[in-house]
Design a protein around this motif. Sequence first.
Motif, short mmCIF file in Angstrom:
data_model
loop_
_atom_site.label_atom_id
_atom_site.label_comp_id
_atom_site.label_asym_id
_atom_site.label_seq_id
_atom_site.Cartn_x
_atom_site.Cartn_y
_atom_site.Cartn_z
N GLU A 1 8.87 1.35 -7.98
CA GLU A 1 9.76 1.59 -9.21
C GLU A 1 8.93 0.70 -10.42
OE1 GLU A 1 14.27 1.50 -10.93
OE2 GLU A 1 13.84 0.75 -9.13
N ARG A 2 8.91 -0.64 -9.98
CA ARG A 2 8.07 -1.37 -10.87
C ARG A 2 6.93 -0.79 -11.59
NH1 ARG A 2 5.31 -6.74 -9.65
NH2 ARG A 2 4.62 -7.58 -11.71
N ALA A 3 6.13 -0.42 -10.73
CA ALA A 3 4.70 0.18 -11.09
C ALA A 3 5.00 1.42 -12.07
CB ALA A 3 4.01 0.33 -9.88
N VAL A 4 5.86 2.35 -11.46
CA VAL A 4 5.96 3.60 -12.26
C VAL A 4 6.64 3.33 -13.65
CG1 VAL A 4 7.31 5.63 -12.33
CG2 VAL A 4 6.09 5.12 -10.15
N LYS A 5 7.51 2.54 -13.63
CA LYS A 5 8.30 2.26 -14.81
C LYS A 5 7.03 1.54 -15.79
CE LYS A 5 12.91 1.33 -13.82
NZ LYS A 5 14.13 0.30 -13.78
N GLY A 6 6.25 0.67 -15.21
CA GLY A 6 5.06 0.07 -16.06
C GLY A 6 4.35 0.97 -16.48
N VAL A 7 3.73 1.90 -15.75
CA VAL A 7 2.74 2.97 -16.23
C VAL A 7 3.27 3.77 -17.24
CG1 VAL A 7 1.57 5.06 -15.26
CG2 VAL A 7 1.46 2.93 -14.01
N HIS B 1 0.76 -1.02 -0.02
CA HIS B 1 -0.02 -0.06 -0.04
C HIS B 1 0.96 1.25 0.06
CE1 HIS B 1 -3.64 2.60 0.84
NE2 HIS B 1 -2.99 3.10 1.54
N LYS B 2 1.76 1.28 0.77
CA LYS B 2 2.76 2.33 0.85
C LYS B 2 3.57 2.47 -0.54
CE LYS B 2 3.67 1.98 5.85
NZ LYS B 2 4.67 1.63 6.82
N ALA B 3 3.96 1.40 -1.25
CA ALA B 3 4.41 1.56 -2.28
C ALA B 3 3.70 2.15 -3.42
CB ALA B 3 4.78 0.04 -2.73
N ARG B 4 2.43 1.74 -3.37
CA ARG B 4 1.33 2.21 -4.28
C ARG B 4 1.20 3.70 -3.95
NH1 ARG B 4 -1.24 -2.89 -2.86
NH2 ARG B 4 -1.43 -3.91 -4.95
N ASN B 5 1.26 4.12 -2.80
CA ASN B 5 0.76 5.54 -2.22
C ASN B 5 2.19 6.35 -2.92
OD1 ASN B 5 0.70 8.03 -1.18
ND2 ASN B 5 -0.64 7.10 0.57
N ARG B 6 3.47 5.91 -2.96
CA ARG B 6 4.45 6.64 -3.18
C ARG B 6 4.46 6.68 -4.81
NH1 ARG B 6 9.88 7.31 -1.19
NH2 ARG B 6 10.49 9.34 -2.44
N ALA B 7 3.94 5.56 -5.48
CA ALA B 7 3.71 5.74 -7.00
C ALA B 7 2.88 6.67 -7.60
CB ALA B 7 3.31 4.31 -7.55
#
Length: 157
Positions: free
Chosen positions: A53-59, A8-14
């Motif tokens: 990082e994985r999510a931001v790169k993916g988006v 959840h924290k990782a998503r929030n940061r993304a």
Amino acid sequence: MKHSGTRHKARNRAVDLLFEAEAKGVSPLELIDQRRRIFVVDDSVGTIHDYTERAVKGVTGDAAQIDAVISSHLDKWQLDRLPAVDRAILRLAAWELFNADDVDPVVIVDEAVQLAKELSTDNSPAFVNGVLAKIAELAPQVRAAAAAQPQEPGDEA
């Protein structure tokens, strides 16, 4: 319901990085690199979680397709007219729905709604839920199609 888990924290940061990048007109990947350089001398900026990082790169890598999918599921709305934080939440969740095969789509939608409750307007959670519920119906087919495609040498699984 309070979400305090690492994911959840990782998503929030993304979402924060996607929002900030759009506001500044820079690449979210540049922001990640910048934060990592700053973190070396000032740990108050916080670390960047691997999932962030994985999510931001993916988006970022799938931006055109993600925006097209979201836009096609907006009823009487245009993507560029939505609050910027809602765009960031929808983009992250759409990417996860299609690519994060280790997370149940119901959890992804729930997390996005929770982020909308925490970060956006009073109307945003219901709006985000409605849009993502429609997109989530596509997720199994998109995931299956992606899994059926042969991997290129050097591609991550």
